[in-house]
Design a protein around this motif. Structure first.
Motif, PDB file in Angstrom:
ATOM      1  N   PRO A 139     -28.186  27.456  86.056  1.00 13.43           N
ATOM      2  CA  PRO A 139     -28.715  27.368  87.659  1.00 13.43           C
ATOM      3  C   PRO A 139     -28.479  26.159  88.075  1.00 13.43           C
ATOM      4  O   PRO A 139     -28.317  26.165  89.636  1.00 13.43           O
ATOM      5  CB  PRO A 139     -30.173  27.081  87.161  1.00 13.43           C
ATOM      6  CG  PRO A 139     -30.444  27.986  85.875  1.00 13.43           C
ATOM      7  CD  PRO A 139     -29.245  27.734  85.117  1.00 13.43           C
ATOM      8  N   ASN A 140     -28.119  24.886  87.465  1.00 14.16           N
ATOM      9  CA  ASN A 140     -27.634  23.781  88.299  1.00 14.16           C
ATOM     10  C   ASN A 140     -26.208  23.715  88.435  1.00 14.16           C
ATOM     11  O   ASN A 140     -25.599  22.586  89.127  1.00 14.16           O
ATOM     12  CB  ASN A 140     -28.059  22.405  87.322  1.00 14.16           C
ATOM     13  CG  ASN A 140     -27.113  22.681  86.017  1.00 14.16           C
ATOM     14  OD1 ASN A 140     -26.262  23.531  86.039  1.00 14.16           O
ATOM     15  ND2 ASN A 140     -27.197  21.570  85.015  1.00 14.16           N
ATOM     16  N   GLY A 141     -25.543  25.059  88.431  1.00 11.55           N
ATOM     17  CA  GLY A 141     -24.066  25.239  88.671  1.00 11.55           C
ATOM     18  C   GLY A 141     -23.086  24.617  87.714  1.00 11.55           C
ATOM     19  O   GLY A 141     -21.856  24.930  87.821  1.00 11.55           O
TER      20      GLY A 141
END
Length: 313
Positions: free
Chosen positions: A17-19
């Motif tokens: 989710p943080n990339g």
């Protein structure tokens, strides 16, 4: 032997989710009966690949099949084929060794009588039978590692995945574990090994893949992989002091302490021969390490190089 691969991975990606992209589209195919080594520096994507294969985390995209069973559509069938020995010790410290293996068998629907028989077999094979009534908290680090292997094998999986199984284990125990793993591989169990010890992969594995920055950088037979290396220097710690430098024939040997030898191994030479020659001189090696990490050297030559905040091929 089946023509269906033990493990087939196609364009596997994992983005958190943080990339952060842990895997950027890797392809792996591991044949049934292979002893396969997955190598790479910390953060390369090895553990992520294993965690997806064993169903511990979900992939972002791509396909994973275990003995032909799609992990998405035949999840239970795929998981039933796999035994996992994780990197971190995850045993209940107040349970007895035998109970842990028997309980694990119960998760696979194995009847108690058969579970007890298998627990006895694997605990004996891994030199743990005399510790069967000992709680985990009283076991040494090496015993805990071997107990996790017994637990992973109790359902007799077709594919065994070992994530750093000998980390922190002394050399004598490590080599006995090697012998056992060779034995079960020869009997047909496909094994995937991640390790930071290149000599471990070299001694055990037939095929190797190097992962870095979420990509497979090189894959092929172990011997072809090793030909990229010209020299390795090992530091050998001995069980007793030496007065003279032993003659190890074609190997370059230096005495760098009363109980420490430095040995150079050229491409094509093997560590097993070093141990055999030392044994002829009644010299016992208690532990060893690489003077320079051969894996790090390979990573530098085969993996990406940073330029600013970006990575380029």
């Amino acid at each position: 032997m089946s023509t269906v691969p033990a493990l087939s991975i196609k364009n596997l990606t994992k983005t958190y989710p943080n990339g952060f992209a842990a895997l950027k589209g890797i392809d792996l195919e591991i044949a049934e009966g292979d002893f396969f080594s997955l190598l790479g520096p910390n953060g390369a994507g090895k553990s992520t690949t294993i965690s997806i294969t064993t169903g511990l985390i979900k992939k972002t995209a791509g396909a994973v099949k275990v003995f032909g069973y799609d992990l998405d559509t035949k999840t239970n069938h795929a998981k039933a084929c796999v035994g996992l020995v994780p990197q971190e010790v995850n045993l209940s410290i107040f349970e007895k060794a035998e109970d842990i293996v028997i309980t694990q068998a119960g998760f696979y629907g194995i009847k108690r009588q058969q579970a007890k028989a298998r627990a006895e077999y694997y605990l004996k094979k891994l030199d743990l039978w005399d510790k069967r009534h000992t709680t985990v908290r009283m076991l040494s680090g090496g015993m805990k590692r071997r107990l996790m292997i017994a637990r992973a094998l109790v359902n007799e999986p077709k594919l065994l995945i070992l994530d750093e199984p000998t980390a922190g284990v002394d050399i004598e125990i490590r080599r006995s574990m090697w012998d056992f793993l060779r034995e079960i591989n020869q009997k047909g169990t496909t094994i995937i090994l991640t390790t930071h010890y290149l000599e471990e992969a070299e001694n055990l594995c037939h095929t190797v893949a190097l992962i870095d920055q979420g990509l497979v950088k090189q894959q092929g037979p172990m011997q072809a992989f090793l030909q990229t290396l010209s020299l390795e220097t090992l530091i050998l710690y001995l069980d007793k002091p030496l007065s003279n430098i032993p003659d190890l024939k074609l190997y370059t040997v230096r005495l760098i302490g009363k109980q420490t030898l430095e040995v150079e191994i050229q491409a094509g030479q093997g560590i097993n021969e070093v141990f055999a020659l030392l044994s002829q001189h009644n010299i016992i090696v208690s532990s060893l390490k690489n003077k320079t990490n051969r894996l790090e050297e390979l990573f530098l030559s085969l993996t990406t190089k940073p330029v600013g905040d970006e990575y380029v091929e």
